[in-house]
Enzyme design. Structure first.
Site, PDB file in Angstrom:
ATOM      1  N   HIS A   1       8.233  -5.309  -1.356  1.00 38.87           N
ATOM      2  CA  HIS A   1       7.722  -6.293  -1.998  1.00 38.87           C
ATOM      3  C   HIS A   1       6.978  -5.452  -2.624  1.00 38.87           C
ATOM      4  CE1 HIS A   1       8.132  -9.624   1.490  1.00 38.87           C
ATOM      5  NE2 HIS A   1       9.326  -9.222   0.741  1.00 38.87           N
TER       6      HIS A   1
ATOM      7  N   THR B   1       5.138  -6.811  12.102  1.00 36.38           N
ATOM      8  CA  THR B   1       5.204  -8.346  10.884  1.00 36.38           C
ATOM      9  C   THR B   1       5.681  -9.242  11.707  1.00 36.38           C
ATOM     10  OG1 THR B   1       7.052  -8.901   8.499  1.00 36.38           O
ATOM     11  CG2 THR B   1       7.723  -6.916  10.383  1.00 36.38           C
ATOM     12  N   SER B   2       5.112 -10.462  10.931  1.00 38.32           N
ATOM     13  CA  SER B   2       5.485 -12.049  11.905  1.00 38.32           C
ATOM     14  C   SER B   2       6.145 -12.405  11.621  1.00 38.32           C
ATOM     15  CB  SER B   2       4.285 -12.641  11.080  1.00 38.32           C
ATOM     16  OG  SER B   2       4.010 -12.737   9.695  1.00 38.32           O
TER      17      SER B   2
ATOM     18  N   ASP C   1       1.046  -1.447  -0.513  1.00 39.63           N
ATOM     19  CA  ASP C   1      -0.077  -0.174  -0.152  1.00 39.63           C
ATOM     20  C   ASP C   1       0.992   1.456  -0.126  1.00 39.63           C
ATOM     21  OD1 ASP C   1       0.409   1.172   2.555  1.00 39.63           O
ATOM     22  OD2 ASP C   1       0.126  -0.482   3.409  1.00 39.63           O
TER      23      ASP C   1
HETATM   24  P1  OAD Z   1       1.419 -10.631   8.474  1.00 45.35           P
HETATM   25  O1  OAD Z   1       0.184 -11.185   8.190  1.00 45.35           O
HETATM   26  O2  OAD Z   1       2.231 -12.109   8.319  1.00 45.35           O
HETATM   27  O3  OAD Z   1       1.655 -10.324  10.141  1.00 45.35           O
HETATM   28  C1  OAD Z   1       1.437  -9.047  10.004  1.00 45.35           C
HETATM   29  C2  OAD Z   1       1.396  -9.257  11.414  1.00 45.35           C
HETATM   30  O4  OAD Z   1       1.149  -7.669  12.078  1.00 45.35           O
HETATM   31  C3  OAD Z   1       1.424  -9.467  12.735  1.00 45.35           C
HETATM   32  O5  OAD Z   1       2.356 -10.297  13.038  1.00 45.35           O
HETATM   33  C4  OAD Z   1       0.369  -9.671  13.359  1.00 45.35           C
HETATM   34  O6  OAD Z   1       0.619  -9.833  15.079  1.00 45.35           O
HETATM   35  C5  OAD Z   1       1.195  -7.676  13.630  1.00 45.35           C
HETATM   36  N1  OAD Z   1      -0.386  -6.605  13.796  1.00 45.35           N
HETATM   37  C6  OAD Z   1      -1.653  -6.531  13.295  1.00 45.35           C
HETATM   38  N2  OAD Z   1      -2.735  -5.626  14.319  1.00 45.35           N
HETATM   39  C7  OAD Z   1      -1.615  -4.965  14.336  1.00 45.35           C
HETATM   40  C8  OAD Z   1      -1.604  -3.913  14.927  1.00 45.35           C
HETATM   41  N3  OAD Z   1      -2.913  -3.289  15.111  1.00 45.35           N
HETATM   42  N4  OAD Z   1      -0.354  -3.146  15.316  1.00 45.35           N
HETATM   43  C9  OAD Z   1       0.816  -3.941  15.575  1.00 45.35           C
HETATM   44  N5  OAD Z   1       0.882  -4.819  15.373  1.00 45.35           N
HETATM   45  C10 OAD Z   1      -0.229  -5.771  14.334  1.00 45.35           C
HETATM   46  O7  OAD Z   1       2.195  -9.156   7.884  1.00 45.35           O
HETATM   47  P2  OAD Z   1       3.411  -9.174   7.063  1.00 45.35           P
HETATM   48  O8  OAD Z   1       4.440 -10.093   8.140  1.00 45.35           O
HETATM   49  O9  OAD Z   1       3.398  -8.038   6.434  1.00 45.35           O
HETATM   50  O10 OAD Z   1       3.666 -10.860   1.052  1.00 45.35           O
HETATM   51  O11 OAD Z   1       3.777 -10.952   6.300  1.00 45.35           O
HETATM   52  C11 OAD Z   1       4.916 -10.168   5.278  1.00 45.35           C
HETATM   53  C12 OAD Z   1       4.814 -10.674   3.732  1.00 45.35           C
HETATM   54  O12 OAD Z   1       3.815 -11.789   3.441  1.00 45.35           O
HETATM   55  C13 OAD Z   1       4.048  -9.690   3.072  1.00 45.35           C
HETATM   56  O13 OAD Z   1       4.625  -8.924   2.572  1.00 45.35           O
HETATM   57  C14 OAD Z   1       3.435 -10.413   1.594  1.00 45.35           C
HETATM   58  C15 OAD Z   1       2.810 -12.243   2.736  1.00 45.35           C
HETATM   59  O14 OAD Z   1       2.598 -12.912   1.848  1.00 45.35           O
HETATM   60  C16 OAD Z   1       3.567 -11.254  -0.725  1.00 45.35           C
HETATM   61  O15 OAD Z   1       2.205 -10.863  -0.720  1.00 45.35           O
HETATM   62  C17 OAD Z   1       4.951 -11.010  -1.321  1.00 45.35           C
END
Ligand code: OAD
Ligand code: ZN
Length: 243
Positions: free
Chosen positions: A110, A178-179, A95
């Site tokens: 990404h 990020t997870s 985004d």
């Molecule tokens: P994830 O969906 O894997 O993780 C989201 C993280 O955000 C989790 O650890 C949640 O605990 C945390 N979270 C959720 N709401 C929150 C809030 N309000 N405040 C703080 N933390 C919060 O997303 P990403 O780690 O970004 O790639 O995923 C990595 C990549 O996997 C993405 O870029 C995408 C995906 O597949 C591609 O599509 C290539």
């Protein structure tokens, strides 16, 4: 303790945009519980069923278009503007909420929802609307060669050389929302820890895989935690100056 950093790297993930109303991937009800990665986020998926892939990213683009940056995005833009050291945001998010909040030192590792690429001629251009298998490349005139400028599973993230240089040079690494499950981003914290020169901080709702190795951990909503963390960093400058 007052600490000054020369070079801050912030890694963000879908969690920073959650409070803007955008779906994360792996949380309960997240995108990867409703879609299969193999159907929408691989080069093979695009070859097999490009229409489905276009639809998936059209929906993501529409959601992002209607979303607004939240206090966490604004706080990082403020940090970049006001902190005397270098601040670089590396985002896994596709985004545009960081740039709309004002961040300028920003690397979309990404890819970006609001960019398209032609698989025939390689041209990349900005977009705001929907795409389909009928979309035509404005540069070479090819039809059916337009794809989202997104890094899919099995493809190389963008800006890796630049990101490696920043990880090498940083003295503060902060991961937010990020997870820590998708490499190479999930390995950044280890890179910094191995160098033993940088402080590491995890900001998330709860401890997450790789990033929980961070020295400092702050758990809660990004929209609340990030502004107060940034305020703290900026306060150290004020107190250092008045010392
Ligand atoms: P994830 O969906 O894997 O993780 C989201 C993280 O955000 C989790 O650890 C949640 O605990 C945390 N979270 C959720 N709401 C929150 C809030 N309000 N405040 C703080 N933390 C919060 O997303 P990403 O780690 O970004 O790639 O995923 C990595 C990549 O996997 C993405 O870029 C995408 C995906 O597949 C591609 O599509 C290539
Ligand atoms: Zn083209």
């Amino acid at each position: 303790m007052t600490e000054h950093y020369d070079h801050i790297v912030v890694l963000t993930g879908a969690g920073i945009s959650a409070e803007s109303g955008l779906d994360t991937f792996r949380d309960k009800g997240g995108l990867w519980s409703r879609y299969s990665i193999d159907d929408v986020a691989t080069p093979d998926a695009y070859r097999r069923n490009p229409g489905l892939v276009h639809d998936f990213y059209n929906q993501r683009r529409a959601a992002a278009r209607n979303a607004q940056p939240n206090p966490a995005h604004y706080a990082l833009a403020r940090l970049e503007a006001e902190y005397p050291g270098e601040v670089m945001v590396v985002t896994q998010n596709v985004d545009d909420l960081h740039e709309r909040a004002g961040s300028q030192n920003l690397l979309h590792m990404h890819g970006e929802l609001f960019k398209l690429r032609c698989t025939d001629c390689g041209t990349v251009w900005n977009t705001d609307g929907d795409t389909s298998t009928e979309s035509v490349c404005g540069s070479c005139g090819s039809q059916g060669s337009v794809r989202p400028h997104i890094v899919w599973f099995g493809e190389f993230p963008f800006y890796m050389d630049e990101i490696d240089r920043h990880l090498e040079a940083c003295d503060l690494f902060v991961s937010i929302g990020t997870s820590g499950t998708v490499y190479p981003a999930a390995g950044f914290v280890d890179t910094v820890i191995r160098r033993q020169k940088g402080q590491t901080v995890e900001i998330n709702l709860e401890p997450q895989a790789e990033n929980s190795k961070s020295q400092q951990k702050i758990y809660g909503k990004a929209g609340v935690i990030v502004p107060s963390y940034v305020e703290e960093l900026l306060q150290t400058i004020v107190s250092t100056r008045s010392d």
